[in-house]
Design a protein around this motif. Sequence first.
Motif, mmCIF file in Angstrom:
data_model
loop_
_atom_site.group_PDB
_atom_site.id
_atom_site.type_symbol
_atom_site.label_atom_id
_atom_site.label_comp_id
_atom_site.label_asym_id
_atom_site.label_seq_id
_atom_site.Cartn_x
_atom_site.Cartn_y
_atom_site.Cartn_z
ATOM 1 N N UNK A 15 -5.320 -43.267 -14.672
ATOM 2 C CA UNK A 15 -6.772 -43.143 -14.785
ATOM 3 C C UNK A 15 -7.222 -43.313 -16.233
ATOM 4 N N UNK A 16 -6.565 -42.623 -17.152
ATOM 5 C CA UNK A 16 -6.949 -42.712 -18.562
ATOM 6 C C UNK A 16 -6.777 -44.132 -19.103
ATOM 7 N N UNK A 17 -5.684 -44.768 -18.740
ATOM 8 C CA UNK A 17 -5.432 -46.136 -19.206
ATOM 9 C C UNK A 17 -6.502 -47.081 -18.660
ATOM 10 N N UNK A 21 -9.218 -49.470 -20.790
ATOM 11 C CA UNK A 21 -9.066 -50.921 -20.780
ATOM 12 C C UNK A 21 -10.069 -51.663 -19.910
ATOM 13 N N UNK A 22 -10.748 -50.977 -19.015
ATOM 14 C CA UNK A 22 -11.680 -51.640 -18.101
ATOM 15 C C UNK A 22 -12.976 -51.975 -18.838
ATOM 16 N N UNK A 23 -13.338 -53.225 -18.812
ATOM 17 C CA UNK A 23 -14.542 -53.669 -19.504
ATOM 18 C C UNK A 23 -15.797 -53.039 -18.899
ATOM 19 N N UNK A 24 -15.841 -52.951 -17.586
ATOM 20 C CA UNK A 24 -17.015 -52.380 -16.926
ATOM 21 C C UNK A 24 -17.155 -50.895 -17.221
ATOM 22 N N UNK A 25 -16.061 -50.165 -17.160
ATOM 23 C CA UNK A 25 -16.111 -48.722 -17.420
ATOM 24 C C UNK A 25 -16.510 -48.430 -18.860
ATOM 25 N N UNK A 30 -21.429 -45.624 -15.611
ATOM 26 C CA UNK A 30 -20.951 -45.388 -14.252
ATOM 27 C C UNK A 30 -19.575 -46.025 -14.102
ATOM 28 N N UNK A 31 -18.563 -45.263 -13.685
ATOM 29 C CA UNK A 31 -17.232 -45.848 -13.515
ATOM 30 C C UNK A 31 -17.202 -46.864 -12.371
ATOM 31 N N UNK A 32 -16.328 -47.841 -12.485
ATOM 32 C CA UNK A 32 -16.192 -48.857 -11.447
ATOM 33 C C UNK A 32 -15.453 -48.281 -10.239
ATOM 34 N N UNK A 33 -15.357 -49.073 -9.185
ATOM 35 C CA UNK A 33 -14.719 -48.622 -7.946
ATOM 36 C C UNK A 33 -13.245 -48.275 -8.160
ATOM 37 N N UNK A 39 -9.390 -41.788 -9.955
ATOM 38 C CA UNK A 39 -9.767 -40.390 -10.142
ATOM 39 C C UNK A 39 -9.517 -39.595 -8.864
ATOM 40 N N UNK A 40 -9.803 -40.202 -7.720
ATOM 41 C CA UNK A 40 -9.550 -39.546 -6.438
ATOM 42 C C UNK A 40 -8.047 -39.282 -6.267
#
Length: 53
Positions: A15-17, A21-25, A30-33, A39-40
Amino acid sequence: MPSQGDALQQAHSDYQQHMQTCRQCRADTVPCAVAKHLLRLYNNARRSAARAD
Protein backbone atom coordinates in the motif's frame (compact mmCIF):
# COMPACT_ATOMS: atom_id res chain seq x y z
CA MET A 1 3.09 -20.15 3.80
CA PRO A 2 3.76 -16.69 5.25
CA SER A 3 2.77 -15.94 8.80
CA GLN A 4 0.07 -13.38 9.60
CA GLY A 5 2.72 -10.90 10.68
CA ASP A 6 4.49 -11.29 7.35
CA ALA A 7 1.21 -10.87 5.46
CA LEU A 8 0.41 -7.74 7.45
CA GLN A 9 3.85 -6.27 6.79
CA GLN A 10 3.67 -7.10 3.08
CA ALA A 11 0.18 -5.60 2.71
CA HIS A 12 1.30 -2.40 4.43
CA SER A 13 4.43 -2.22 2.30
CA ASP A 14 2.45 -2.76 -0.91
CA TYR A 15 0.00 0.00 0.00
CA GLN A 16 2.72 2.48 0.95
CA GLN A 17 4.74 1.75 -2.18
CA HIS A 18 1.68 2.23 -4.37
CA MET A 19 0.80 5.54 -2.72
CA GLN A 20 4.34 6.80 -3.39
CA THR A 21 4.54 5.65 -7.01
CA CYS A 22 0.99 6.04 -8.36
CA ARG A 23 0.66 9.19 -10.42
CA GLN A 24 -3.07 9.49 -9.76
CA CYS A 25 -2.76 9.03 -6.00
CA ARG A 26 -0.02 11.62 -5.80
CA ALA A 27 -1.87 14.18 -7.91
CA ASP A 28 -5.36 13.77 -6.45
CA THR A 29 -6.54 13.81 -2.88
CA VAL A 30 -8.76 10.79 -3.64
CA PRO A 31 -6.95 7.43 -3.84
CA CYS A 32 -7.38 5.38 -7.01
CA ALA A 33 -9.21 2.04 -7.14
CA VAL A 34 -5.97 0.07 -6.74
CA ALA A 35 -5.06 2.03 -3.61
CA LYS A 36 -8.50 1.37 -2.16
CA HIS A 37 -8.10 -2.34 -2.86
CA LEU A 38 -4.63 -2.46 -1.30
CA LEU A 39 -5.89 -0.59 1.75
CA ARG A 40 -8.75 -3.09 2.07
CA LEU A 41 -6.24 -5.97 1.94
CA TYR A 42 -4.11 -4.28 4.61
CA ASN A 43 -7.12 -3.69 6.86
CA ASN A 44 -8.23 -7.31 6.48
CA ALA A 45 -4.73 -8.55 7.35
CA ARG A 46 -4.64 -6.22 10.36
CA ARG A 47 -7.99 -7.49 11.63
CA SER A 48 -6.93 -11.09 11.10
CA ALA A 49 -3.71 -10.53 13.03
CA ALA A 50 -5.63 -8.88 15.88
CA ARG A 51 -8.01 -11.84 16.11
CA ALA A 52 -5.10 -14.28 16.22
CA ASP A 53 -3.58 -12.49 19.23
